[in-house]
Design an enzyme around this catalytic site. Sequence first.
Site, PDB file in Angstrom:
ATOM      1  CB  SER A 131      30.923  59.125  53.755  1.00  0.00           C
ATOM      2  OG  SER A 131      30.217  58.949  52.537  1.00  0.00           O
ATOM      3  CE  LYS A 185      27.544  58.573  51.236  1.00  0.00           C
ATOM      4  NZ  LYS A 185      27.870  57.399  51.952  1.00  0.00           N
ATOM      5  CE1 TYR A 204      27.958  60.641  48.213  1.00  0.00           C
ATOM      6  CE2 TYR A 204      28.948  59.745  46.296  1.00  0.00           C
ATOM      7  CZ  TYR A 204      28.859  59.918  47.460  1.00  0.00           C
ATOM      8  OH  TYR A 204      29.906  58.948  48.561  1.00  0.00           O
ATOM      9  CE1 TYR A 252      28.732  55.394  55.388  1.00  0.00           C
ATOM     10  CE2 TYR A 252      31.572  54.710  56.426  1.00  0.00           C
ATOM     11  CZ  TYR A 252      30.572  55.356  55.211  1.00  0.00           C
ATOM     12  OH  TYR A 252      31.239  57.107  54.787  1.00  0.00           O
ATOM     13  CB  VAL A 309      36.303  57.494  52.443  1.00  0.00           C
ATOM     14  CG1 VAL A 309      35.598  55.783  52.967  1.00  0.00           C
ATOM     15  CG2 VAL A 309      36.469  58.384  51.987  1.00  0.00           C
TER      16      VAL A 309
HETATM   17  N1  GLN Z   1      33.042  59.934  47.829  1.00  0.00           N
HETATM   18  C1  GLN Z   1      33.058  58.512  48.809  1.00  0.00           C
HETATM   19  C2  GLN Z   1      32.695  57.494  47.546  1.00  0.00           C
HETATM   20  O1  GLN Z   1      31.887  57.389  47.435  1.00  0.00           O
HETATM   21  C3  GLN Z   1      32.545  59.170  50.043  1.00  0.00           C
HETATM   22  C4  GLN Z   1      32.955  57.408  50.929  1.00  0.00           C
HETATM   23  C5  GLN Z   1      32.950  57.880  52.388  1.00  0.00           C
HETATM   24  O2  GLN Z   1      33.526  58.577  52.775  1.00  0.00           O
HETATM   25  N2  GLN Z   1      33.125  56.626  53.372  1.00  0.00           N
HETATM   26  O3  GLN Z   1      32.659  56.672  47.512  1.00  0.00           O
END
Ligand code: GLN
Length: 341
Positions: free
Chosen positions: A86, A89, A211, A263, A281
């Site tokens: 993420s 992003k 993505y 988040y 993550v």
């Molecule tokens: N590729 C992961 C997903 O879309 C990214 C999520 C994250 O890093 N919080 O679930």
Amino acid sequence: MEIAPESETSKDTISRNEVTPFVASQLQKIIDRTYSKFKDVDEGTVATYIPELGKANPKDFGICLATVDGQVFTAGDWDREFTIQSMCKPFAFQMALERHGTEEALRHVGVEPSGEAFNSIELDQKSGRPFNPMVNAGALAVASLIKQSPVEAGIEAFVEQMSRAAGRQLRIDESVLASETATGNRNRAIAYMLLNAGIIDEGVLQSLHQYFAQCSMLVNCKDLAMMAATMGNIGNHPLTGDTVFDFQLIKYVMAVMFSCGLYDYAGNWAFEVGLPAKSGVSGGIFAVVNRQLGIGVYSPRLDAQGNSVRGILACKELASRFGLHAFDFSNVGSSFMQWVL
Ligand code: GLN
């Protein structure tokens, strides 16, 4: 950040009465101590919902701090590679703003914190858009905006701009990409919800691939710190001098990182650490101190919100030791008044 000559002071933490610039050896010492302080914390669990991520070594822990004048300080496993997840992003959002302009980009994604988990399958009922570009729904809307035809061209453009921000050539981890593609049904559900709501076009599979590929790009702590420092250095890489990002748009990206980057922990993060930041993550977190420095940390054990446990602890420690909180009295930031007065 201004770094004073070595002999000027021997303090290793900032005095509340006297704001003295840090010397390089003090910076290194604080980073080393932060590493030692948290290296044995074993709370949290490595993400396994993308099976390939489950292979990470839970012991890994790295820290890197890069100043806008190109000094780099590291500790632990700072050169261990992991996928950006993420943390792609904010950079993808920056690219969408650069390509389409703020008005058009904001037709597809909002800038409101959701207070929900990153993978929540929902839109902002008031606006009919994803809440913000830091949750998966918003990131998929952004991926749809920056994808190209053929789809590999959009991925290449992303990796290329990220490589310039890091100052070295980055690459996609094909096994993580395959693993997420095979298991990413929740993201597929989000993407089809976005198609149904008229947020993304018919190229749903291409948007998803864009993505997933962005998330699968490999970085280390130093890359993250350099990318963050590039953002903080009005879009110019601290060492190469390359102008990577349109500086007029960085403030929008940092504002969204500040309010939505962690988040459903974002409010606590803003309160305690007070920096625009983004977690992923894989266990990485990067943070920007505007006009001063970038921080990259990595530790794959995650808390319930999907944020790195030791990553959060390290960032809190560094922010408090160096006075980095955006509203800390000692953080001169990019104050316009200070410049004119
Ligand atoms: N590729 C992961 C997903 O879309 C990214 C999520 C994250 O890093 N919080 O679930």
